[in-house]
Design a protein around this motif. Structure first.
Motif, PDB file in Angstrom:
ATOM      1  N   ASP A 149     -13.907  -6.079 -55.399  1.00 58.55           N
ATOM      2  CA  ASP A 149     -13.103  -7.305 -55.298  1.00 58.55           C
ATOM      3  C   ASP A 149     -12.526  -7.679 -56.652  1.00 58.55           C
ATOM      4  O   ASP A 149     -11.376  -8.131 -56.764  1.00 58.55           O
ATOM      5  CB  ASP A 149     -13.977  -8.452 -54.772  1.00 58.55           C
ATOM      6  CG  ASP A 149     -14.273  -8.305 -53.285  1.00 58.55           C
ATOM      7  OD1 ASP A 149     -15.311  -8.848 -52.824  1.00 58.55           O
ATOM      8  OD2 ASP A 149     -13.467  -7.656 -52.580  1.00 58.55           O
ATOM      9  N   GLN A 150     -13.320  -7.493 -57.638  1.00 52.01           N
ATOM     10  CA  GLN A 150     -12.857  -7.832 -58.991  1.00 52.01           C
ATOM     11  C   GLN A 150     -11.650  -6.979 -59.370  1.00 52.01           C
ATOM     12  O   GLN A 150     -10.657  -7.473 -59.927  1.00 52.01           O
ATOM     13  CB  GLN A 150     -14.002  -7.566 -59.980  1.00 52.01           C
ATOM     14  CG  GLN A 150     -14.138  -8.630 -61.039  1.00 52.01           C
ATOM     15  CD  GLN A 150     -15.408  -8.403 -61.840  1.00 52.01           C
ATOM     16  OE1 GLN A 150     -16.217  -7.503 -61.606  1.00 52.01           O
ATOM     17  NE2 GLN A 150     -15.595  -9.229 -62.859  1.00 52.01           N
ATOM     18  N   ARG A 163      -0.080 -10.807 -59.960  1.00 51.03           N
ATOM     19  CA  ARG A 163      -1.023 -11.914 -60.054  1.00 51.03           C
ATOM     20  C   ARG A 163      -0.277 -13.240 -60.110  1.00 51.03           C
ATOM     21  O   ARG A 163      -0.674 -14.226 -59.507  1.00 51.03           O
ATOM     22  CB  ARG A 163      -1.924 -11.750 -61.270  1.00 51.03           C
ATOM     23  CG  ARG A 163      -2.969 -10.662 -61.127  1.00 51.03           C
ATOM     24  CD  ARG A 163      -4.058 -10.825 -62.199  1.00 51.03           C
ATOM     25  NE  ARG A 163      -3.520 -10.685 -63.539  1.00 51.03           N
ATOM     26  CZ  ARG A 163      -3.411  -9.529 -64.185  1.00 51.03           C
ATOM     27  NH1 ARG A 163      -3.780  -8.380 -63.599  1.00 51.03           N
ATOM     28  NH2 ARG A 163      -2.929  -9.482 -65.428  1.00 51.03           N
ATOM     29  N   ALA A 217     -18.491  -6.087 -54.724  1.00 49.18           N
ATOM     30  CA  ALA A 217     -18.162  -7.180 -55.635  1.00 49.18           C
ATOM     31  C   ALA A 217     -17.263  -6.666 -56.746  1.00 49.18           C
ATOM     32  O   ALA A 217     -16.267  -7.299 -57.112  1.00 49.18           O
ATOM     33  CB  ALA A 217     -19.450  -7.778 -56.215  1.00 49.18           C
ATOM     34  N   ARG A 218     -17.610  -5.553 -57.267  1.00 49.91           N
ATOM     35  CA  ARG A 218     -16.781  -4.964 -58.317  1.00 49.91           C
ATOM     36  C   ARG A 218     -15.428  -4.561 -57.755  1.00 49.91           C
ATOM     37  O   ARG A 218     -14.400  -4.712 -58.418  1.00 49.91           O
ATOM     38  CB  ARG A 218     -17.491  -3.747 -58.910  1.00 49.91           C
ATOM     39  CG  ARG A 218     -16.746  -3.170 -60.066  1.00 49.91           C
ATOM     40  CD  ARG A 218     -17.636  -2.503 -61.099  1.00 49.91           C
ATOM     41  NE  ARG A 218     -16.759  -1.849 -62.075  1.00 49.91           N
ATOM     42  CZ  ARG A 218     -16.320  -0.589 -61.948  1.00 49.91           C
ATOM     43  NH1 ARG A 218     -16.685   0.156 -60.931  1.00 49.91           N
ATOM     44  NH2 ARG A 218     -15.491  -0.076 -62.859  1.00 49.91           N
ATOM     45  N   ALA A 266      -8.690  -8.126 -57.532  1.00 50.72           N
ATOM     46  CA  ALA A 266      -8.164  -9.378 -58.079  1.00 50.72           C
ATOM     47  C   ALA A 266      -7.373  -9.129 -59.348  1.00 50.72           C
ATOM     48  O   ALA A 266      -6.411  -9.848 -59.638  1.00 50.72           O
ATOM     49  CB  ALA A 266      -9.314 -10.350 -58.349  1.00 50.72           C
ATOM     50  N   GLU A 267      -7.733  -8.096 -60.081  1.00 51.66           N
ATOM     51  CA  GLU A 267      -6.987  -7.785 -61.304  1.00 51.66           C
ATOM     52  C   GLU A 267      -5.688  -7.069 -60.965  1.00 51.66           C
ATOM     53  O   GLU A 267      -4.663  -7.343 -61.560  1.00 51.66           O
ATOM     54  CB  GLU A 267      -7.839  -6.881 -62.210  1.00 51.66           C
ATOM     55  CG  GLU A 267      -8.972  -7.629 -62.896  1.00 51.66           C
ATOM     56  CD  GLU A 267      -9.966  -6.667 -63.558  1.00 51.66           C
ATOM     57  OE1 GLU A 267     -11.038  -7.164 -63.992  1.00 51.66           O
ATOM     58  OE2 GLU A 267      -9.685  -5.456 -63.636  1.00 51.66           O
ATOM     59  N   TYR A 299     -11.642   1.692 -58.600  1.00 52.05           N
ATOM     60  CA  TYR A 299     -11.885   1.069 -57.287  1.00 52.05           C
ATOM     61  C   TYR A 299     -12.555   2.068 -56.361  1.00 52.05           C
ATOM     62  O   TYR A 299     -13.520   1.732 -55.655  1.00 52.05           O
ATOM     63  CB  TYR A 299     -10.568   0.561 -56.691  1.00 52.05           C
ATOM     64  CG  TYR A 299     -10.712  -0.056 -55.308  1.00 52.05           C
ATOM     65  CD1 TYR A 299     -10.497   0.722 -54.161  1.00 52.05           C
ATOM     66  CD2 TYR A 299     -11.081  -1.385 -55.161  1.00 52.05           C
ATOM     67  CE1 TYR A 299     -10.644   0.154 -52.904  1.00 52.05           C
ATOM     68  CE2 TYR A 299     -11.218  -1.953 -53.899  1.00 52.05           C
ATOM     69  CZ  TYR A 299     -10.991  -1.170 -52.766  1.00 52.05           C
ATOM     70  OH  TYR A 299     -11.150  -1.734 -51.519  1.00 52.05           O
TER      71      TYR A 299
END
Lengths: 407, 574
Positions: free
Chosen positions: A359-360, A223, A356-357, A363-364, A346
């Motif tokens: 993507d979240q 990140r 959407a989840r 992103a993590e 995932y």
């Protein structure tokens, strides 16, 4: 070397004797290929070769009634009794053998399940009944000839560099640049005799971060790396304008220790990738990371990618649902993994259709970060007309060009 | 030449020709000046662009030098070089070496500095010739030059930087240059390689095999030339001195001279407008005067035709013409008065002449009557005398009556009308001869008649009197000559009739003949016997529009002839 069937050979022979341009001379269109033209086999071809093979192979989905995959074997029911014809003509990566189970039924066996899955997902592509036949090929040049009468008799694909292909088009040395980075679009400004067709962007240039290499195993590090990149300036260099940059992710509250050196693998011969890589090197250097640039030719690039043999790799990433399958666990039946990333949450989100989840989660975990929109355009010399819609992953549209002037 | 024509010719010569000539000369002169200005303007532009190219290359060189300097003293030279060259898309294969020639950053496969190292380390920058990749399938399509710059820090050479410059880098200043509306700039290397072209389409030739060497030659000398692309252009050339490149400013001939053509058209239009204006003004100012002159001319013609009654009502504005108009009117008035007086006099004269003629004619029958009466009274029994008396009564008394009637008419009506009727010439002369033979006065004179002629229309009594008078005069001449012959002959002549009366009565001198024929003669019986009788003959000839002619041989005889036309004039008045 391909294995054209007798029927195809006969078609080629008849085409050679009867195909003529509107002026009496055979119409030859020269197309540039900025990546290698190795591996003309469908399923193993990538880059320019893969795009070009769309002129040769047709998606045979319309012939398929149904299919069932069992491990490495796909049994296909056809709408027509052409099993024997197609069994001998199927071309695909890691094809083991085909079996004719009946007039309208055949089985296609692959060396591995992944190839079987890919074949199944391509709607059983692999039938060489496209508008052109590949009659000659080497690593620098392919020659395709039309199977049946049409406006273009032959297509010659020549290997060139990104730097040269737009110049060769200007010099009328080639007729079509099917896929050029946006940074070269300005060179054709005002040149009315060259038609520039923007290709709708369907993806981005992304930076894949290896989740297996020790330096990047920590998601926080990944990140932080993603946050260290300023995408606006990178986009200005790579695609010519800052607006094509993707949004920068938020910076971490606390910066974790970052590796002192990393390697960045990217496709050689593409100026936009090179420019992006150089900017990345400069930006990461500011964070104390020495980035070693590793431009690779297409085959090596593909091989390394599929083998997860990289620390950082820069490659396209689509925005469609299909792209999410890249991050499914490798053992997932629908996985098209090129990262080795695996997260059951995932997988579950994708299984639920909750993008959407998904993507979240991405992103993590940051197995990938998007850098800039992948903007491409096609350029066609003015003597070729036709309402065409160039694609970023297929050159099939070239078959729809027709001469409207003298080359 | 009529005044309108004259005025028009004058206008042409005074206004039109000078204006047209001025227009042509001015247009030509302005055109030449404009072409020179176009060429000069293009040359200035070429010089300016060459300077701009020079400056651009200089800035590229300086930028490279800065890159070299920054890299030379960077702790991480390769990183510095990478950071500084990411944005320099057209700078490739940049290498930086130190003063010892050791590579500090960049690829060892970069441009060789072997040939330029000494130069660079001596502090001199250098540019290679344009490298145009050889023709062939695998050639690079980029035109490049190798640039080597010394790295000068604190006044001394501390290294060198070299790079390959992709000459697409110099397109920017060329692309921005515009020549008029459609002209462009072309950049050629020293060897005639096309490096850049302002026109997007022509730019395609940069990477193609395009022979531009001929254009270089053309730029040296010719004013216009045809480019390899087939356009006729006006060329102006300037040199980028540091590299020997040529900047060619090309403007299509049509566009370059468009301003000139426009100016010429405007000048021509102005000249034409001036001509039209001059003609309009001339017409506006001159038409009244021309009309006045024409009116005077018509009036003068009318006067010349004899119409003296007309007057100029509208007076010309021009003083001289107004004076002329007034004078013409006065002259017409005077002439009219004189004419009336002359007519009156003529009427009196004519009256007198006719009366005199009648008087003359009266004398003969009265004389004959007197002699006859005297003879008869002297011997009433003389039969011969009685015969003569009877003849005179039959012949002379009617004539006397006719003469008296003519006199009455002349006195009451003022004139005697010509009473035209068919006259047989031969019978007339025969009758006259017969009368003359019977006249005692002319005993001893032979009277002969001859000839023939078609009848004519005339006043019988007047013509008879005229012919009788001619014959009487001829008989008198014979009497004076103690005998002779009078011949009366008629013949057709010139469509009419000729009455010839010839005698051998001795003739007359030419001067006398002339005076007799022209009427300027007043004789008495004592001088020649020719007098009023011939006046009647002349008058009869005049009123019939005939002629009186004659010839005479002194000592021999004379012949007088009266010619009459076939028709008298319409209602000729005496």
């Amino acid at each position: 070397m391909t294995r054209p069937s007798l029927a195809v050979l006969l078609l080629i022979a008849s085409c050679r004797s009867s195909c003529e341009s509107h002026s009496g001379e055979p119409v030859l269109v020269r197309v540039s290929a900025s990546t290698g033209l190795d591996a003309p086999e469908l399923g193993s071809a990538s880059g320019s070769a893969g795009y070009a093979l769309d002129l040769v192979y047709d998606i045979a989905g319309e012939l398929v009634l149904s299919s069932v995959r069992d491990g490495r074997r796909v049994v296909v029911e056809l709408k027509e009794p052409r099993a024997a014809e197609l069994a001998g003509a199927v071309q695909f990566r890691s094809l083991d053998r085909t079996e004719v189970l009946g007039p309208s039924r055949l089985a296609v066996n692959f060396a591995d399940e992944s190839s079987a899955a890919v074949y199944d997902s391509f709607d059983h592509a692999g039938v060489p009944i496209g508008p052109f036949a590949l009659v000659e090929h080497d690593s620098d040049r392919w020659l395709l000839e039309r199977r049946a009468a049409g406006p273009i008799d032959a297509i010659e694909i020549v290997h060139t560099t990104r730097q040269d292909e737009w110049r060769r088009l200007m010099a009328r040395d080639i007729d079509v640049v099917p896929l050029a980075p946006a940074m070269y679009r300005a060179e054709f400004a005002g040149v009315d005799s060259i038609r520039v067709i923007d290709i709708p962007p369907k993806g981005d240039t992304a930076l894949y971060l290896s989740v297996t290499t020790p330096e990047l195993r920590d998601p926080a590090v990944r990140r932080a790396l993603a946050a260290a990149i300023r995408r606006g300036p990178l986009a200005r260099v790579a695609c010519g304008e800052a607006s094509c940059g993707r949004p920068d992710p938020p910076e971490p509250m606390v910066w974790p220790p970052l590796p002192e050196s990393l390697s960045l693998t990217f496709l050689a011969g593409d100026d936009s990738f090179l420019a992006a890589a150089q900017v990345l090197a400069v930006q990461l250097r500011e964070r104390g990371i020495e980035l070693a640039l590793e431009p690779l030719p297409l085959d090596a690039f593909t091989r390394r990618g599929l083998a997860y043999d990289y620390q950082l790799i820069m490659a396209p990433l689509g925005r469609d649902d299909w792209s999410y399958r890249r991050f499914l666990s490798p053992e997932h039946p629908d996985a098209l993994s090129t990262t080795g990333y695996a997260n059951p949450s995932y997988d579950a989100a994708i299984g639920d259709g909750d993008f959407a989840r998904a993507d979240q989660i991405l992103a993590e975990d940051m197995p990938v970060t998007r850098l800039h929109e992948l903007r491409r355009f096609a350029a066609v010399d003015g003597w070729l007309c036709g309402e065409v819609e160039p694609q970023s992953s297929s050159w099939r549209w070239i078959a729809d060009l027709e001469p409207c002037g003298e080359p | 030449m009529r005044i309108r024509t004259y005025g028009f010719v004058l206008l042409i010569l005074v206004a039109v020709v000078p204006l047209v000539a001025f227009g042509i000369l001015a247009t030509r002169s302005a055109g030449d000046a404009a072409v020179d200005e176009v060429r000069a303007g293009n040359q200035r532009l070429a010089d300016s662009i060459a300077e701009r190219i020079e400056a651009y290359l200089d800035s590229s060189r300086q930028r490279l030098a800065l890159i070299g300097a920054a890299t030379r003293y960077a702790t991480d030279a390769p990183a510095m070089l990478q950071a500084l060259t990411v944005d320099a898309r057209y700078l490739r294969e940049v290498v930086v070496i130190d003063e010892g020639g050791e590579l500090l950053a960049g690829s060892a496969d970069g441009p060789s500095l072997a040939d330029q190292l000494d130069q660079a380390l001596a502090g001199t920058s250098s540019w290679s010739a344009v490298h145009k990749a050889p023709a062939g399938e695998q050639r690079s399509f980029a035109h490049t030059v190798t640039v080597v710059e010394p790295v000068i820090i604190a006044g001394e050479v501390r290294g060198a930087v070299a790079a390959v410059l992709d000459l697409v880098d110099v397109w920017s200043p060329i692309n921005q240059a515009r020549v008029g509306a459609g002209g462009f700039v072309r950049l050629l290397s020293r060897d005639g390689v096309l490096l850049a072209h302002g026109h997007p389409e022509e730019r395609r030739h940069v990477f193609a095999e395009s022979d531009q060497a001929a254009l270089l030659t053309a730029a040296e000398g010719e004013d216009t030339t045809v480019t390899p692309e087939g356009n006729e252009v006006i060329l102006a050339a300037a040199e980028v001195s540091s590299l020997g490149w040529k900047v060619l400013v090309e403007q299509s001939v049509a566009e370059a001279l468009d301003g000139v053509q426009t100016m010429k058209r405007q000048l021509a239009l102005l000249s034409a407008m001036a001509v039209v204006l001059a003609m309009v003004i001339a017409w506006a100012l001159g038409r009244r005067t021309v009309a006045d002159v024409e009116r005077l001319e018509r009036h003068t013609r009318r006067l010349a035709r004899g119409d003296l009654t007309g007057r100029n009502d509208a007076r010309p504005r021009i003083a001289e013409l107004r004076t002329l108009s007034v004078a013409l009117d006065r002259m017409a008035e005077s002439l009219d008065t004189l004419h009336r007086e002359a007519r009156a006099k003529e009427r009196v004269t004519t009256f007198g002449r006719v009366a005199a003629g009648l008087t003359h004619d009266l004398r003969q029958p009265i004389e004959a009557l007197r002699m006859s009466i005297e003879t008869t009274l002297a011997d009433p029994d003389d039969e011969a005398a009685m015969e003569i008396f009877r003849w005179v009564s039959e012949h002379e008394l009617p004539k006397l009556s006719g003469y008296l009637e003519d006199l009455r008419r002349l006195a009451t009506e003022g004139d005697l009308a010509v009473e035209a009727a068919a006259v047989e010439p031969a019978s007339m002369v025969e009758e006259i001869a017969s009368e003359l033979r019977g006249a005692p006065k002319w005993r001893g004179v032979e009277f002969e008649t001859s000839g023939a002629a078609p009848s004519v229309r005339a006043d019988y009594r007047l013509v008879r009197r005229a012919v009788f008078n001619l014959a009487a005069n001829a008989a008198d001449a014979c009497v004076r000559n103690r005998g002779g012959t009078v011949e009366l002959r008629v013949r057709e002549h010139d469509g009419g009739v000729m009455f010839d009366v010839a005698d051998d009565g001795g003739g007359m001198e030419p001067e006398l003949l002339i005076r007799v024929l022209e009427g300027d003669f007043h004789s008495t019986k004592r001088t020649s016997g020719i007098g009023l009788g011939l006046g009647v003959v002349r008058h009869v000839a005049e009123v019939h529009q005939g002629r009186l002619m004659g010839e005479s041989q002194p000592g021999e005889g004379s012949r007088l002839s009266l010619w009459l036309p076939p028709e008298p004039p319409s209602q000729k008045r005496l």
